[in-house]
Design an enzyme around this catalytic site. Structure first.
Site: not given
Ligand code: HPA
Length: 277
Positions: A76, A198, A240
């Site tokens: 990649h 997290e 998200n």
């Molecule tokens: N936390 C940390 N990094 C991320 C997240 C998340 O919820 N979503 C995409 N990258």
């Protein structure tokens, strides 16, 4: 485990700005473009923006530019692209980000930013995919970064280098972005080390200390960009809601999918913002 290829930046006696200057000379030689005006780092979800900003003058494998790391995943290869906008700006598009969690040291994390500055870029646009803490945000929504909290306990600055970080994410540039999309919300980006997501408790901590966005990049790069004298514009794609804010488990696949859905909208937004800078 990724193979730790040798890199001149790993020698502490080497000046990282000299390596960045050599990298900028590599880019000038390989692209035929002597000077860039704007640099843009593409994070997850933002990848296609390069295709619509303008005409691609050159695509350079990052492995041909001094100091860039071999990709964490073999096969990649990241690229650097020199793009000319319709109004004649030269944009260096960095599709080869080294993350702090890859454990290659901060010098390698910020090398692309220092190289961008050495190519002449005065504006650094940093983009990423991230988790949202604000419950009103929806996956697929882009937000501006207004400030950051650096929870890596690390810094790209070496020695007693005291750099002012007031207005690190330029209000002037955020205002320009809002002329393109007045609905753009903004928030404080909190950089965790990663690569694990997290815990819900950590997300609550980030919220209590003033964070609105959680992610694993950008803050260290922004500090290096400011040290190099660049003006910074930051965008997060909320892929998200952060752990515990959303009630379902987080997955990398979900993050990638949200990015793919949002891609047409956010790449158009980014192209129009670059045009307006
Ligand atoms: N936390 C940390 N990094 C991320 C997240 C998340 O919820 N979503 C995409 N990258």
């Amino acid at each position: 485990m990724p193979v730790n290829h040798s890199n001149p930046l790993d020698d502490p006696s080497v000046n990282p700005f000299e390596i960045a200057a050599t990298a900028a000379a590599d880019i000038a030689r390989l692209s035929g473009v002597d000077k860039h005006d704007i640099a843009l780092t593409l994070g997850s979800g933002w990848g296609k923006a390069a295709d619509i900003i303008g005409e691609t003058v050159a695509t350079i494998p990052a492995t041909e530019v001094t100091g860039f790391s071999k990709p964490a995943l073999e096969g990649h290869v990241g690229t650097l692209r020199s793009i000319r906008t319709p109004d004649g700006k030269n944009v260096l598009v960095i599709g080869a980000r080294t993350h702090y969690y890859e454990d290659h040291g901060v010098r390698r994390v910020v090398h692309s930013v220092r190289t961008a500055a050495a190519t002449g870029a005065k504006i650094m646009v940093l983009t990423n995919g991230a988790g949202g803490i604000r419950e009103t945000w929806k996956p697929g929504q882009p937000v501006l970064i207004s400030d950051h909290i650096n929870l890596t306990a690390d810094s790209p600055l070496e020695g007693a280098t005291f750099v002012d970080l007031t207005d690190l994410y330029s209000k002037r540039l955020r205002d320009i972005a809002r002329t393109i999309d007045p609905t753009l919300d903004e928030g404080v980006y909190t950089q965790f080390r990663g690569p694990h997501y997290e815990t819900p408790a950590e997300v609550q901590m980030a919220k209590i200390i003033g964070g609105h966005i959680v992610g694993m990049s950008t803050a260290l790069e922004a500090i290096a960009a400011r040290e190099a004298g660049m003006e910074i514009l930051g965008f997060s794609l909320i892929t998200n809601l952060a752990a515990g804010i959303q009630q379902t488990p987080l997955s990398h696949a979900e993050v990638i999918e949200a990015g793919q859905h949002a891609e047409p909208v956010i790449t158009k937004l980014l192209a129009r913002v670059i045009e307006a800078l």
